[in-house]
Design a protein around this motif. Structure first.
Motif, PDB file in Angstrom:
ATOM      1  N   GLY A 225      26.861  27.130 -34.204  1.00  0.00           N
ATOM      2  CA  GLY A 225      26.127  26.046 -33.534  1.00  0.00           C
ATOM      3  C   GLY A 225      27.045  25.346 -32.549  1.00  0.00           C
ATOM      4  N   ILE A 226      27.127  24.017 -32.645  1.00  0.00           N
ATOM      5  CA  ILE A 226      28.086  23.278 -31.823  1.00  0.00           C
ATOM      6  C   ILE A 226      29.327  22.950 -32.642  1.00  0.00           C
ATOM      7  N   GLY A 227      29.460  23.634 -33.799  1.00  0.00           N
ATOM      8  CA  GLY A 227      30.668  23.483 -34.596  1.00  0.00           C
ATOM      9  C   GLY A 227      30.768  22.120 -35.259  1.00  0.00           C
ATOM     10  N   ASP A 228      31.969  21.831 -35.753  1.00  0.00           N
ATOM     11  CA  ASP A 228      32.185  20.569 -36.458  1.00  0.00           C
ATOM     12  C   ASP A 228      33.008  19.594 -35.619  1.00  0.00           C
ATOM     13  N   ARG A 229      33.046  19.832 -34.308  1.00  0.00           N
ATOM     14  CA  ARG A 229      33.885  19.017 -33.431  1.00  0.00           C
ATOM     15  C   ARG A 229      33.594  17.532 -33.567  1.00  0.00           C
ATOM     16  N   PHE A 230      32.322  17.170 -33.721  1.00  0.00           N
ATOM     17  CA  PHE A 230      31.967  15.758 -33.716  1.00  0.00           C
ATOM     18  C   PHE A 230      32.077  15.109 -35.094  1.00  0.00           C
ATOM     19  N   LEU A 231      32.416  15.875 -36.111  1.00  0.00           N
ATOM     20  CA  LEU A 231      32.555  15.277 -37.436  1.00  0.00           C
ATOM     21  C   LEU A 231      33.715  14.287 -37.496  1.00  0.00           C
ATOM     22  N   GLY A 232      34.654  14.407 -36.565  1.00  0.00           N
ATOM     23  CA  GLY A 232      35.751  13.436 -36.522  1.00  0.00           C
ATOM     24  C   GLY A 232      35.249  12.022 -36.333  1.00  0.00           C
ATOM     25  N   HIS A 233      34.048  11.884 -35.748  1.00  0.00           N
ATOM     26  CA  HIS A 233      33.521  10.552 -35.484  1.00  0.00           C
ATOM     27  C   HIS A 233      33.005   9.860 -36.743  1.00  0.00           C
ATOM     28  N   VAL A 234      32.808  10.599 -37.823  1.00  0.00           N
ATOM     29  CA  VAL A 234      32.356   9.946 -39.057  1.00  0.00           C
ATOM     30  C   VAL A 234      33.506   9.789 -40.053  1.00  0.00           C
ATOM     31  N   GLU A 235      34.719  10.204 -39.666  1.00  0.00           N
ATOM     32  CA  GLU A 235      35.858  10.053 -40.561  1.00  0.00           C
ATOM     33  C   GLU A 235      36.127   8.584 -40.861  1.00  0.00           C
ATOM     34  N   ARG A 236      35.852   7.711 -39.900  1.00  0.00           N
ATOM     35  CA  ARG A 236      36.143   6.286 -40.081  1.00  0.00           C
ATOM     36  C   ARG A 236      34.941   5.500 -40.606  1.00  0.00           C
ATOM     37  N   CYS A 237      33.814   6.164 -40.814  1.00  0.00           N
ATOM     38  CA  CYS A 237      32.621   5.469 -41.306  1.00  0.00           C
ATOM     39  C   CYS A 237      32.804   5.063 -42.767  1.00  0.00           C
ATOM     40  N   GLY A 238      32.251   3.913 -43.108  1.00  0.00           N
ATOM     41  CA  GLY A 238      32.344   3.458 -44.488  1.00  0.00           C
ATOM     42  C   GLY A 238      31.325   4.121 -45.395  1.00  0.00           C
ATOM     43  N   VAL A 239      30.203   4.564 -44.830  1.00  0.00           N
ATOM     44  CA  VAL A 239      29.150   5.185 -45.631  1.00  0.00           C
ATOM     45  C   VAL A 239      28.408   6.208 -44.764  1.00  0.00           C
ATOM     46  N   LEU A 240      27.943   7.283 -45.387  1.00  0.00           N
ATOM     47  CA  LEU A 240      27.173   8.303 -44.685  1.00  0.00           C
ATOM     48  C   LEU A 240      25.706   8.212 -45.097  1.00  0.00           C
ATOM     49  N   ILE A 241      24.819   8.279 -44.111  1.00  0.00           N
ATOM     50  CA  ILE A 241      23.384   8.359 -44.376  1.00  0.00           C
ATOM     51  C   ILE A 241      22.976   9.809 -44.159  1.00  0.00           C
ATOM     52  N   HIS A 242      22.670  10.490 -45.240  1.00  0.00           N
ATOM     53  CA  HIS A 242      22.347  11.914 -45.188  1.00  0.00           C
ATOM     54  C   HIS A 242      20.833  12.074 -45.105  1.00  0.00           C
ATOM     55  N   LEU A 243      20.342  12.455 -43.933  1.00  0.00           N
ATOM     56  CA  LEU A 243      18.905  12.631 -43.717  1.00  0.00           C
ATOM     57  C   LEU A 243      18.491  14.079 -43.964  1.00  0.00           C
ATOM     58  N   ILE A 244      17.439  14.254 -44.747  1.00  0.00           N
ATOM     59  CA  ILE A 244      16.876  15.582 -44.999  1.00  0.00           C
ATOM     60  C   ILE A 244      15.435  15.598 -44.495  1.00  0.00           C
ATOM     61  N   ASP A 245      15.103  16.612 -43.750  1.00  0.00           N
ATOM     62  CA  ASP A 245      13.745  16.780 -43.219  1.00  0.00           C
ATOM     63  C   ASP A 245      12.798  17.157 -44.361  1.00  0.00           C
ATOM     64  N   GLY A 246      11.883  16.257 -44.682  1.00  0.00           N
ATOM     65  CA  GLY A 246      10.971  16.493 -45.795  1.00  0.00           C
ATOM     66  C   GLY A 246       9.926  17.552 -45.522  1.00  0.00           C
ATOM     67  N   THR A 247       9.744  17.957 -44.272  1.00  0.00           N
ATOM     68  CA  THR A 247       8.709  18.950 -43.947  1.00  0.00           C
ATOM     69  C   THR A 247       9.181  20.387 -44.149  1.00  0.00           C
ATOM     70  N   GLN A 248      10.482  20.591 -44.379  1.00  0.00           N
ATOM     71  CA  GLN A 248      10.964  21.952 -44.593  1.00  0.00           C
ATOM     72  C   GLN A 248      10.754  22.377 -46.036  1.00  0.00           C
TER      73      GLN A 248
END
Length: 347
Positions: A225-248
Protein backbone atom coordinates in the motif's frame (compact mmCIF):
# COMPACT_ATOMS: atom_id res chain seq x y z
CA UNK A 1 -0.09 23.86 1.23
CA UNK A 2 1.37 20.48 0.31
CA UNK A 3 2.24 18.28 3.29
CA UNK A 4 5.87 17.19 3.45
CA UNK A 5 7.14 15.24 6.45
CA UNK A 6 10.64 14.28 5.31
CA UNK A 7 13.46 16.18 3.61
CA UNK A 8 17.18 15.75 3.00
CA UNK A 9 19.29 18.91 3.15
CA UNK A 10 22.96 19.88 2.87
CA UNK A 11 24.41 22.13 5.58
CA UNK A 12 27.82 23.77 5.84
CA UNK A 13 29.19 26.04 8.55
CA UNK A 14 31.18 29.14 7.65
CA UNK A 15 34.96 29.27 7.29
CA UNK A 16 36.88 31.40 9.75
CA UNK A 17 38.37 34.64 8.43
CA UNK A 18 42.13 34.79 7.85
CA UNK A 19 44.43 36.75 10.13
CA UNK A 20 46.15 39.82 8.70
CA UNK A 21 49.86 40.50 8.22
CA UNK A 22 50.32 44.22 8.84
CA UNK A 23 52.84 46.62 10.36
CA UNK A 24 52.26 50.02 11.89
CA UNK A 25 53.47 52.78 9.64
CA UNK A 26 53.15 56.21 11.21
CA UNK A 27 55.24 59.32 11.12
CA UNK A 28 57.48 59.71 14.14
CA UNK A 29 56.91 56.07 15.18
CA UNK A 30 60.23 54.45 14.42
CA UNK A 31 59.43 50.89 15.46
CA UNK A 32 55.72 50.48 14.85
CA UNK A 33 55.76 46.69 14.97
CA UNK A 34 53.15 44.17 13.81
CA UNK A 35 49.49 45.12 14.12
CA UNK A 36 47.61 42.55 12.00
CA UNK A 37 44.21 41.67 13.50
CA UNK A 38 42.57 38.27 13.88
CA UNK A 39 39.97 36.90 11.50
CA UNK A 40 36.32 36.62 12.49
CA UNK A 41 34.68 33.32 13.35
CA UNK A 42 32.62 31.51 10.71
CA UNK A 43 28.85 31.33 11.09
CA UNK A 44 27.12 28.37 12.75
CA UNK A 45 24.34 26.24 11.30
CA UNK A 46 21.46 26.30 13.79
CA UNK A 47 18.13 24.52 13.77
CA UNK A 48 15.29 26.29 15.57
CA UNK A 49 11.81 25.11 16.49
CA UNK A 50 9.21 27.78 15.66
CA UNK A 51 5.48 28.20 15.94
CA UNK A 52 3.19 28.49 12.93
CA UNK A 53 4.71 25.71 10.81
CA UNK A 54 3.20 22.25 10.30
CA UNK A 55 5.15 20.91 7.32
CA UNK A 56 8.69 20.76 5.92
CA UNK A 57 7.58 22.04 2.52
CA UNK A 58 10.16 24.88 2.62
CA UNK A 59 12.95 22.32 2.32
CA UNK A 60 11.57 20.91 -0.90
CA UNK A 61 12.56 24.03 -2.81
CA UNK A 62 15.86 24.74 -1.08
CA UNK A 63 18.18 21.94 0.01
CA UNK A 64 21.51 23.74 0.49
CA UNK A 65 22.25 25.96 3.47
CA UNK A 66 25.64 27.58 4.03
CA UNK A 67 26.65 29.91 6.85
CA UNK A 68 28.73 32.98 6.02
CA UNK A 69 32.53 33.15 6.17
CA UNK A 70 34.08 35.30 8.89
CA UNK A 71 35.60 38.62 7.81
CA UNK A 72 39.38 38.66 7.45
CA UNK A 73 41.46 40.55 9.99
CA UNK A 74 42.82 43.99 9.13
CA UNK A 75 45.61 46.33 10.12
CA UNK A 76 45.60 48.41 13.30
CA UNK A 77 44.72 45.17 15.15
CA UNK A 78 41.18 45.20 13.82
CA UNK A 79 39.44 41.86 14.28
CA UNK A 80 37.15 40.74 11.48
CA UNK A 81 33.40 40.40 12.09
CA UNK A 82 31.96 36.95 12.76
CA UNK A 83 30.13 35.29 9.88
CA UNK A 84 26.33 35.32 9.91
CA UNK A 85 24.67 32.17 11.22
CA UNK A 86 22.30 30.14 9.06
CA UNK A 87 19.09 29.16 10.85
CA UNK A 88 16.87 26.29 9.73
CA UNK A 89 13.36 26.90 11.05
CA UNK A 90 11.28 23.75 11.55
CA UNK A 91 7.88 22.88 13.08
CA UNK A 92 7.38 21.30 16.48
CA UNK A 93 7.98 17.55 16.34
CA UNK A 94 10.86 17.61 13.84
CA UNK A 95 13.69 15.14 14.31
CA UNK A 96 17.15 15.64 12.81
CA UNK A 97 19.10 12.58 11.64
CA UNK A 98 22.55 11.99 10.20
CA UNK A 99 22.94 11.05 6.55
CA UNK A 100 22.31 7.37 7.43
CA UNK A 101 18.75 8.39 8.43
CA UNK A 102 19.11 6.41 11.67
CA UNK A 103 21.44 8.35 14.00
CA UNK A 104 19.38 10.96 15.86
CA UNK A 105 21.03 14.36 16.26
CA UNK A 106 18.21 16.41 17.77
CA UNK A 107 14.53 16.12 18.63
CA UNK A 108 12.73 19.46 18.39
CA UNK A 109 9.75 19.25 20.73
CA UNK A 110 9.30 22.79 22.08
CA UNK A 111 8.85 26.18 20.45
CA UNK A 112 12.04 28.23 20.87
CA UNK A 113 14.32 25.21 21.15
CA UNK A 114 17.63 25.79 19.33
CA UNK A 115 20.40 23.34 18.54
CA UNK A 116 23.75 24.13 16.91
CA UNK A 117 24.18 21.49 14.21
CA UNK A 118 27.57 22.67 12.92
CA UNK A 119 29.95 25.19 14.48
CA UNK A 120 31.73 27.71 12.32
CA UNK A 121 35.50 27.63 11.90
CA UNK A 122 37.68 29.75 14.20
CA UNK A 123 39.25 32.88 12.79
CA UNK A 124 42.99 32.87 12.13
CA UNK A 125 45.43 34.83 14.26
CA UNK A 126 46.98 37.98 12.81
CA UNK A 127 50.73 38.56 12.97
CA UNK A 128 50.32 40.73 16.08
CA UNK A 129 49.40 37.57 17.98
CA UNK A 130 52.79 35.98 17.23
CA UNK A 131 54.92 38.86 18.49
CA UNK A 132 57.42 37.75 21.13
CA UNK A 133 60.61 39.14 22.62
CA UNK A 134 62.63 36.99 20.25
CA UNK A 135 60.41 37.50 17.22
CA UNK A 136 59.34 41.12 17.26
CA UNK A 137 58.36 41.35 13.60
CA UNK A 138 56.54 38.15 12.61
CA UNK A 139 55.54 38.09 8.98
CA UNK A 140 53.00 35.30 9.04
CA UNK A 141 49.40 34.84 10.12
CA UNK A 142 46.98 31.93 10.36
CA UNK A 143 44.36 31.19 7.72
CA UNK A 144 40.86 30.73 9.07
CA UNK A 145 39.70 27.28 10.12
CA UNK A 146 37.66 25.59 7.42
CA UNK A 147 33.97 25.00 8.18
CA UNK A 148 32.39 21.55 8.28
CA UNK A 149 29.70 20.12 6.04
CA UNK A 150 27.30 17.19 5.88
CA UNK A 151 23.92 15.98 4.68
CA UNK A 152 21.13 15.61 7.23
CA UNK A 153 17.57 14.29 7.21
CA UNK A 154 14.66 16.22 8.66
CA UNK A 155 11.73 14.04 9.68
CA UNK A 156 8.49 15.48 11.03
CA UNK A 157 6.43 13.57 13.57
CA UNK A 158 3.21 15.41 14.29
CA UNK A 159 2.51 15.94 17.96
CA UNK A 160 -1.14 15.04 18.49
CA UNK A 161 -2.98 13.92 21.62
CA UNK A 162 -4.88 11.17 19.82
CA UNK A 163 -4.43 9.34 16.53
CA UNK A 164 -6.96 7.64 14.24
CA UNK A 165 -5.84 4.29 12.83
CA UNK A 166 -7.62 1.69 10.75
CA UNK A 167 -7.91 0.06 7.36
CA UNK A 168 -8.63 2.17 4.26
CA UNK A 169 -12.27 3.26 4.11
CA UNK A 170 -12.79 2.66 7.83
CA UNK A 171 -14.27 6.16 8.06
CA UNK A 172 -11.34 7.97 9.72
CA UNK A 173 -11.61 11.14 7.65
CA UNK A 174 -15.40 11.22 8.11
CA UNK A 175 -14.94 10.87 11.87
CA UNK A 176 -12.35 13.69 11.93
CA UNK A 177 -14.65 15.95 9.92
CA UNK A 178 -17.56 15.14 12.25
CA UNK A 179 -15.75 16.04 15.49
CA UNK A 180 -13.55 18.95 14.37
CA UNK A 181 -13.40 21.83 11.91
CA UNK A 182 -10.91 19.94 9.72
CA UNK A 183 -11.99 19.29 6.14
CA UNK A 184 -10.15 16.15 4.97
CA UNK A 185 -10.88 14.61 1.58
CA UNK A 186 -13.69 12.05 1.81
CA UNK A 187 -14.56 9.58 -0.95
CA UNK A 188 -15.81 6.00 -1.37
CA UNK A 189 -12.51 4.47 -2.52
CA UNK A 190 -9.44 3.24 -0.63
CA UNK A 191 -6.46 5.48 0.21
CA UNK A 192 -8.45 8.70 -0.02
CA UNK A 193 -6.14 10.13 2.64
CA UNK A 194 -2.59 10.32 1.31
CA UNK A 195 -1.08 12.41 4.09
CA UNK A 196 -1.94 12.97 7.77
CA UNK A 197 -4.61 15.49 8.71
CA UNK A 198 -4.90 17.34 12.00
CA UNK A 199 -8.01 18.66 13.72
CA UNK A 200 -8.64 20.36 17.06
CA UNK A 201 -11.49 18.67 18.90
CA UNK A 202 -13.53 20.42 21.60
CA UNK A 203 -15.66 18.41 24.02
CA UNK A 204 -17.15 19.90 27.17
CA UNK A 205 -14.59 22.42 28.43
CA UNK A 206 -11.63 20.48 27.05
CA UNK A 207 -9.93 20.28 23.70
CA UNK A 208 -7.24 18.11 22.15
CA UNK A 209 -5.50 17.55 18.81
CA UNK A 210 -6.61 14.57 16.72
CA UNK A 211 -4.51 13.16 13.85
CA UNK A 212 -5.99 11.18 10.95
CA UNK A 213 -3.35 8.75 9.65
CA UNK A 214 -3.57 7.26 6.11
CA UNK A 215 -5.02 3.75 6.08
CA UNK A 216 -2.92 0.63 6.59
CA UNK A 217 -3.30 -2.72 4.88
CA UNK A 218 -1.80 -6.12 5.60
CA UNK A 219 1.91 -6.00 4.83
CA UNK A 220 2.19 -2.24 5.34
CA UNK A 221 5.25 -2.76 7.57
CA UNK A 222 6.92 -4.33 4.52
CA UNK A 223 5.90 -1.52 2.15
CA UNK A 224 2.49 -2.71 0.93
CA UNK A 225 0.00 0.00 0.00
CA UNK A 226 1.50 3.31 1.09
CA UNK A 227 3.56 1.46 3.68
CA UNK A 228 4.00 2.43 7.30
CA UNK A 229 5.76 5.73 6.60
CA UNK A 230 3.11 7.80 8.33
CA UNK A 231 2.93 5.68 11.47
CA UNK A 232 5.70 7.86 12.90
CA UNK A 233 3.06 10.53 13.35
CA UNK A 234 1.20 8.48 15.97
CA UNK A 235 4.33 7.61 17.98
CA UNK A 236 3.78 10.72 20.11
CA UNK A 237 0.01 10.27 20.51
CA UNK A 238 -1.26 9.57 23.99
CA UNK A 239 -4.10 7.33 22.81
CA UNK A 240 -5.09 5.55 19.59
CA UNK A 241 -8.65 5.47 18.25
CA UNK A 242 -8.93 2.25 16.28
CA UNK A 243 -11.81 2.49 13.79
CA UNK A 244 -13.26 -0.67 12.26
CA UNK A 245 -15.67 -0.55 9.33
CA UNK A 246 -18.82 -2.26 10.57
CA UNK A 247 -20.09 -2.96 7.04
CA UNK A 248 -17.33 -5.45 6.24
CA UNK A 249 -17.79 -9.16 6.81
CA UNK A 250 -14.79 -9.99 9.04
CA UNK A 251 -14.35 -7.29 11.70
CA UNK A 252 -12.09 -9.57 13.73
CA UNK A 253 -9.58 -9.86 10.90
CA UNK A 254 -9.72 -6.11 10.30
CA UNK A 255 -8.86 -5.49 13.95
CA UNK A 256 -6.02 -8.01 14.04
CA UNK A 257 -4.50 -6.72 10.78
CA UNK A 258 -3.98 -3.23 12.19
CA UNK A 259 -2.73 -4.56 15.53
CA UNK A 260 -0.18 -6.74 13.71
CA UNK A 261 1.09 -3.83 11.61
CA UNK A 262 1.42 -1.59 14.66
CA UNK A 263 3.46 -4.23 16.47
CA UNK A 264 5.62 -4.85 13.39
CA UNK A 265 6.40 -1.13 13.15
CA UNK A 266 7.18 -0.59 16.85
CA UNK A 267 6.22 -2.69 19.85
CA UNK A 268 5.80 0.47 21.93
CA UNK A 269 3.19 1.70 19.47
CA UNK A 270 1.17 -1.48 19.94
CA UNK A 271 1.26 -0.94 23.71
CA UNK A 272 -0.34 2.51 23.59
CA UNK A 273 -3.80 2.95 25.13
CA UNK A 274 -6.45 2.07 22.56
CA UNK A 275 -10.12 2.87 22.13
CA UNK A 276 -11.80 0.36 19.83
CA UNK A 277 -14.66 1.80 17.76
CA UNK A 278 -17.08 0.02 15.45
CA UNK A 279 -17.98 2.60 12.82
CA UNK A 280 -20.80 2.97 10.25
CA UNK A 281 -23.44 1.47 12.55
CA UNK A 282 -26.11 3.41 10.63
CA UNK A 283 -25.57 1.04 7.69
CA UNK A 284 -25.79 -2.25 9.66
CA UNK A 285 -28.86 -4.32 10.50
CA UNK A 286 -29.46 -4.63 14.29
CA UNK A 287 -28.91 -8.42 14.42
CA UNK A 288 -25.75 -8.17 12.34
CA UNK A 289 -24.51 -5.31 14.53
CA UNK A 290 -25.06 -7.32 17.68
CA UNK A 291 -23.07 -10.26 16.31
CA UNK A 292 -20.17 -8.13 15.08
CA UNK A 293 -20.01 -6.28 18.40
CA UNK A 294 -19.73 -9.59 20.23
CA UNK A 295 -16.95 -10.82 17.91
CA UNK A 296 -15.00 -7.58 18.19
CA UNK A 297 -15.24 -7.50 21.99
CA UNK A 298 -13.83 -11.00 22.14
CA UNK A 299 -11.00 -10.17 19.72
CA UNK A 300 -9.97 -6.92 21.41
CA UNK A 301 -10.68 -8.07 24.97
CA UNK A 302 -12.17 -4.68 25.84
CA UNK A 303 -15.34 -2.66 25.49
CA UNK A 304 -16.19 -1.53 21.98
CA UNK A 305 -17.88 1.80 21.26
CA UNK A 306 -20.50 2.12 18.52
CA UNK A 307 -20.27 5.13 16.25
CA UNK A 308 -21.67 6.59 13.06
CA UNK A 309 -19.32 9.20 11.63
CA UNK A 310 -21.96 10.30 9.12
CA UNK A 311 -24.73 11.01 11.65
CA UNK A 312 -22.42 11.82 14.57
CA UNK A 313 -24.06 9.21 16.79
CA UNK A 314 -21.75 7.95 19.54
CA UNK A 315 -18.88 10.32 18.74
CA UNK A 316 -19.14 12.13 22.10
CA UNK A 317 -18.54 8.85 23.96
CA UNK A 318 -15.32 8.35 22.01
CA UNK A 319 -14.13 11.89 22.69
CA UNK A 320 -14.85 11.65 26.42
CA UNK A 321 -12.99 8.33 26.40
CA UNK A 322 -9.97 10.07 24.88
CA UNK A 323 -10.03 12.79 27.57
CA UNK A 324 -10.33 10.17 30.33
CA UNK A 325 -7.43 8.14 28.91
CA UNK A 326 -5.21 11.21 28.49
CA UNK A 327 -5.90 12.29 32.07
CA UNK A 328 -5.14 8.80 33.38
CA UNK A 329 -1.90 8.62 31.42
CA UNK A 330 -0.82 12.05 32.68
CA UNK A 331 -1.58 11.10 36.29
CA UNK A 332 0.40 7.86 35.93
CA UNK A 333 3.41 9.74 34.56
CA UNK A 334 3.29 12.27 37.40
CA UNK A 335 3.11 9.51 39.99
CA UNK A 336 6.01 7.66 38.34
CA UNK A 337 8.10 10.84 38.34
CA UNK A 338 7.25 11.47 42.00
CA UNK A 339 8.19 7.93 42.99
CA UNK A 340 11.48 8.26 41.13
CA UNK A 341 12.26 11.56 42.89
CA UNK A 342 11.14 10.26 46.29
CA UNK A 343 11.79 6.49 46.54
CA UNK A 344 10.28 6.32 50.02
CA UNK A 345 7.17 8.30 49.12
CA UNK A 346 3.84 6.57 49.64
CA UNK A 347 0.41 7.89 48.58
Amino acid sequence: MKFLDQAKVYVRSGDGGAGAVSFLREKFVEFGGPNGGNGGRGGDVIIECVDGLNTLIDYRYQQHFKAKTGTHGMGKQRTGADGEDTILRVPVGTQVFEDDNETLIADMTEVGQRVVLLSGGNGGFGNAHFKTSSNQAPRHANPGQVGVEKWIWLRLKLIADAGLVGLPNAGKSTFLAAVSAAKPKIADYPFTTLHPNLGVVSIGERDFVLADIPGLIEGASEGAGIGDRFLGHVERCGVLIHLIDGTQDDVKQAYKTIRSELAAYDERLAEKPEIVVLNKIDAIEPDDLKEKLKVLKKASKQDVLLVSGVTGKGTDMVLYGVIETLDATKAAKLEAARRKAEPNWAP
